[in-house]
Design a protein around this motif. Structure first.
Motif, PDB file in Angstrom:
ATOM      1  N   GLU A 156     -45.431   0.960  67.170  1.00  0.00           N
ATOM      2  CA  GLU A 156     -44.220   1.700  67.441  1.00  0.00           C
ATOM      3  C   GLU A 156     -43.494   1.150  66.518  1.00  0.00           C
ATOM      4  OE1 GLU A 156     -42.414   1.038  71.680  1.00  0.00           O
ATOM      5  OE2 GLU A 156     -43.960   2.133  72.367  1.00  0.00           O
ATOM      6  N   GLU A 157     -43.639   0.225  65.618  1.00  0.00           N
ATOM      7  CA  GLU A 157     -42.774  -0.164  64.510  1.00  0.00           C
ATOM      8  C   GLU A 157     -43.639   0.630  63.597  1.00  0.00           C
ATOM      9  OE1 GLU A 157     -42.245  -2.713  68.168  1.00  0.00           O
ATOM     10  OE2 GLU A 157     -43.941  -1.983  67.101  1.00  0.00           O
ATOM     11  N   PHE A 158     -44.686   1.079  63.349  1.00  0.00           N
ATOM     12  CA  PHE A 158     -44.665   1.327  61.815  1.00  0.00           C
ATOM     13  C   PHE A 158     -43.713   3.019  61.838  1.00  0.00           C
ATOM     14  CE2 PHE A 158     -49.198   0.622  61.497  1.00  0.00           C
ATOM     15  CZ  PHE A 158     -48.854  -0.940  61.642  1.00  0.00           C
ATOM     16  N   LEU A 159     -43.472   3.078  60.690  1.00  0.00           N
ATOM     17  CA  LEU A 159     -42.610   4.744  60.614  1.00  0.00           C
ATOM     18  C   LEU A 159     -43.250   5.890  60.426  1.00  0.00           C
ATOM     19  CD1 LEU A 159     -39.864   2.850  57.891  1.00  0.00           C
ATOM     20  CD2 LEU A 159     -39.574   3.281  59.892  1.00  0.00           C
ATOM     21  N   VAL A 160     -44.218   5.562  60.014  1.00  0.00           N
ATOM     22  CA  VAL A 160     -45.419   6.882  60.167  1.00  0.00           C
ATOM     23  C   VAL A 160     -46.761   6.613  60.911  1.00  0.00           C
ATOM     24  CG1 VAL A 160     -46.886   8.751  58.698  1.00  0.00           C
ATOM     25  CG2 VAL A 160     -43.931   8.140  57.967  1.00  0.00           C
ATOM     26  N   THR A 161     -47.569   7.313  60.964  1.00  0.00           N
ATOM     27  CA  THR A 161     -48.586   6.535  61.665  1.00  0.00           C
ATOM     28  C   THR A 161     -49.219   8.439  61.652  1.00  0.00           C
ATOM     29  OG1 THR A 161     -47.792   6.037  63.471  1.00  0.00           O
ATOM     30  CG2 THR A 161     -50.536   7.341  63.905  1.00  0.00           C
ATOM     31  N   LEU A 162     -50.444   8.544  60.964  1.00  0.00           N
ATOM     32  CA  LEU A 162     -51.352   9.820  60.730  1.00  0.00           C
ATOM     33  C   LEU A 162     -52.791   9.858  62.146  1.00  0.00           C
ATOM     34  CD1 LEU A 162     -51.266   9.987  56.382  1.00  0.00           C
ATOM     35  CD2 LEU A 162     -50.186  11.199  58.334  1.00  0.00           C
ATOM     36  N   GLU A 163     -52.610  10.482  62.422  1.00  0.00           N
ATOM     37  CA  GLU A 163     -53.185  10.699  63.630  1.00  0.00           C
ATOM     38  C   GLU A 163     -54.396  12.371  63.224  1.00  0.00           C
ATOM     39  OE1 GLU A 163     -52.731  10.707  67.681  1.00  0.00           O
ATOM     40  OE2 GLU A 163     -50.548  11.158  66.856  1.00  0.00           O
ATOM     41  N   CYS A 164     -55.915  11.674  63.051  1.00  0.00           N
ATOM     42  CA  CYS A 164     -57.159  12.251  62.251  1.00  0.00           C
ATOM     43  C   CYS A 164     -58.026  12.410  62.988  1.00  0.00           C
ATOM     44  CB  CYS A 164     -57.081  11.447  60.859  1.00  0.00           C
ATOM     45  SG  CYS A 164     -55.873  11.443  59.383  1.00  0.00           S
ATOM     46  N   GLU A 165     -58.654  13.811  63.314  1.00  0.00           N
ATOM     47  CA  GLU A 165     -60.113  12.904  63.530  1.00  0.00           C
ATOM     48  C   GLU A 165     -61.381  13.702  62.666  1.00  0.00           C
ATOM     49  OE1 GLU A 165     -59.447  15.639  68.198  1.00  0.00           O
ATOM     50  OE2 GLU A 165     -59.504  17.278  66.309  1.00  0.00           O
ATOM     51  N   CYS A 166     -62.161  13.088  62.874  1.00  0.00           N
ATOM     52  CA  CYS A 166     -63.701  12.883  61.653  1.00  0.00           C
ATOM     53  C   CYS A 166     -64.224  13.994  62.131  1.00  0.00           C
ATOM     54  CB  CYS A 166     -64.768  11.803  62.313  1.00  0.00           C
ATOM     55  SG  CYS A 166     -65.860  12.045  61.185  1.00  0.00           S
ATOM     56  N   THR A 167     -64.543  15.226  60.945  1.00  0.00           N
ATOM     57  CA  THR A 167     -65.066  16.645  61.139  1.00  0.00           C
ATOM     58  C   THR A 167     -66.046  16.160  60.301  1.00  0.00           C
ATOM     59  OG1 THR A 167     -63.687  16.573  58.937  1.00  0.00           O
ATOM     60  CG2 THR A 167     -62.945  18.383  60.846  1.00  0.00           C
TER      61      THR A 167
ATOM     62  N   ILE B   6     -51.772  -7.881  67.615  1.00  0.00           N
ATOM     63  CA  ILE B   6     -50.712  -6.606  67.390  1.00  0.00           C
ATOM     64  C   ILE B   6     -49.529  -8.078  68.431  1.00  0.00           C
ATOM     65  CG2 ILE B   6     -49.594  -4.316  68.614  1.00  0.00           C
ATOM     66  CD1 ILE B   6     -52.406  -3.615  67.404  1.00  0.00           C
ATOM     67  N   GLU B   7     -49.883  -8.133  69.103  1.00  0.00           N
ATOM     68  CA  GLU B   7     -48.818  -8.948  70.470  1.00  0.00           C
ATOM     69  C   GLU B   7     -48.066 -10.014  69.258  1.00  0.00           C
ATOM     70  OE1 GLU B   7     -48.896 -11.833  73.916  1.00  0.00           O
ATOM     71  OE2 GLU B   7     -50.046  -9.254  74.109  1.00  0.00           O
ATOM     72  N   LYS B   8     -48.989 -11.067  68.743  1.00  0.00           N
ATOM     73  CA  LYS B   8     -48.552 -11.936  67.743  1.00  0.00           C
ATOM     74  C   LYS B   8     -48.227 -11.670  66.792  1.00  0.00           C
ATOM     75  CE  LYS B   8     -51.674 -15.829  65.560  1.00  0.00           C
ATOM     76  NZ  LYS B   8     -52.152 -16.371  65.414  1.00  0.00           N
ATOM     77  N   ALA B   9     -48.135 -10.147  66.263  1.00  0.00           N
ATOM     78  CA  ALA B   9     -47.417 -10.485  65.388  1.00  0.00           C
ATOM     79  C   ALA B   9     -46.221  -9.516  65.723  1.00  0.00           C
ATOM     80  CB  ALA B   9     -47.843  -8.742  64.524  1.00  0.00           C
ATOM     81  N   GLY B  10     -45.151  -9.263  66.661  1.00  0.00           N
ATOM     82  CA  GLY B  10     -44.457  -8.533  67.341  1.00  0.00           C
ATOM     83  C   GLY B  10     -43.870  -7.998  67.190  1.00  0.00           C
ATOM     84  N   CYS B  11     -45.487  -6.711  67.847  1.00  0.00           N
ATOM     85  CA  CYS B  11     -45.194  -5.515  67.560  1.00  0.00           C
ATOM     86  C   CYS B  11     -45.744  -4.639  68.992  1.00  0.00           C
ATOM     87  CB  CYS B  11     -46.117  -4.867  66.837  1.00  0.00           C
ATOM     88  SG  CYS B  11     -45.730  -5.072  64.526  1.00  0.00           S
ATOM     89  N   HIS B  12     -45.032  -4.132  68.775  1.00  0.00           N
ATOM     90  CA  HIS B  12     -45.737  -3.092  70.638  1.00  0.00           C
ATOM     91  C   HIS B  12     -46.511  -1.207  69.902  1.00  0.00           C
ATOM     92  CE1 HIS B  12     -41.888  -5.755  70.517  1.00  0.00           C
ATOM     93  NE2 HIS B  12     -41.757  -5.347  71.509  1.00  0.00           N
ATOM     94  N   VAL B  13     -47.099  -1.279  70.889  1.00  0.00           N
ATOM     95  CA  VAL B  13     -47.789  -0.267  70.803  1.00  0.00           C
ATOM     96  C   VAL B  13     -48.207   1.143  72.464  1.00  0.00           C
ATOM     97  CG1 VAL B  13     -48.945  -1.671  69.254  1.00  0.00           C
ATOM     98  CG2 VAL B  13     -50.251  -1.538  71.920  1.00  0.00           C
ATOM     99  N   HIS B  14     -48.213   2.131  71.945  1.00  0.00           N
ATOM    100  CA  HIS B  14     -48.405   3.239  73.272  1.00  0.00           C
ATOM    101  C   HIS B  14     -50.208   4.162  73.072  1.00  0.00           C
ATOM    102  CE1 HIS B  14     -45.889   5.355  70.230  1.00  0.00           C
ATOM    103  NE2 HIS B  14     -46.566   6.405  71.001  1.00  0.00           N
ATOM    104  N   LYS B  15     -50.175   5.065  74.069  1.00  0.00           N
ATOM    105  CA  LYS B  15     -51.593   5.251  73.197  1.00  0.00           C
ATOM    106  C   LYS B  15     -50.821   7.205  72.820  1.00  0.00           C
ATOM    107  CE  LYS B  15     -55.826   6.908  75.539  1.00  0.00           C
ATOM    108  NZ  LYS B  15     -56.178   8.435  74.791  1.00  0.00           N
TER     109      LYS B  15
END
Length: 66
Positions: free
Chosen positions: A41-52, A22-31
């Protein structure tokens, strides 16, 4: 949403050279607040899911968006 998951290899963030992909691609993350996963952070949409449920026979994974 239902996504077939056929025995995929585990996701690895670190490349063989030791540098974070991710760092090599120049992107930034947070938990994420909801699940144990990074939010890119560079993604326009993030879908957070829990496995049922997960079916070993069919490879079908069912989850809830949180």
């Amino acid at each position: 949403m239902i996504f077939p998951a056929r025995r995929l290899p585990p996701l690895r963030w670190e490349s063989s050279g030791g540098k974070d992909k991710i760092e090599k691609a120049g992107c930034h993350v947070h938990k994420s607040r909801h699940v144990n996963a990074p939010i890119i952070e560079e993604f326009l949409v993030t879908l957070e899911c829990e496995c049922t449920s997960y079916d070993d026979n069919t490879g079908i994974l069912v989850g809830n968006m949180v």
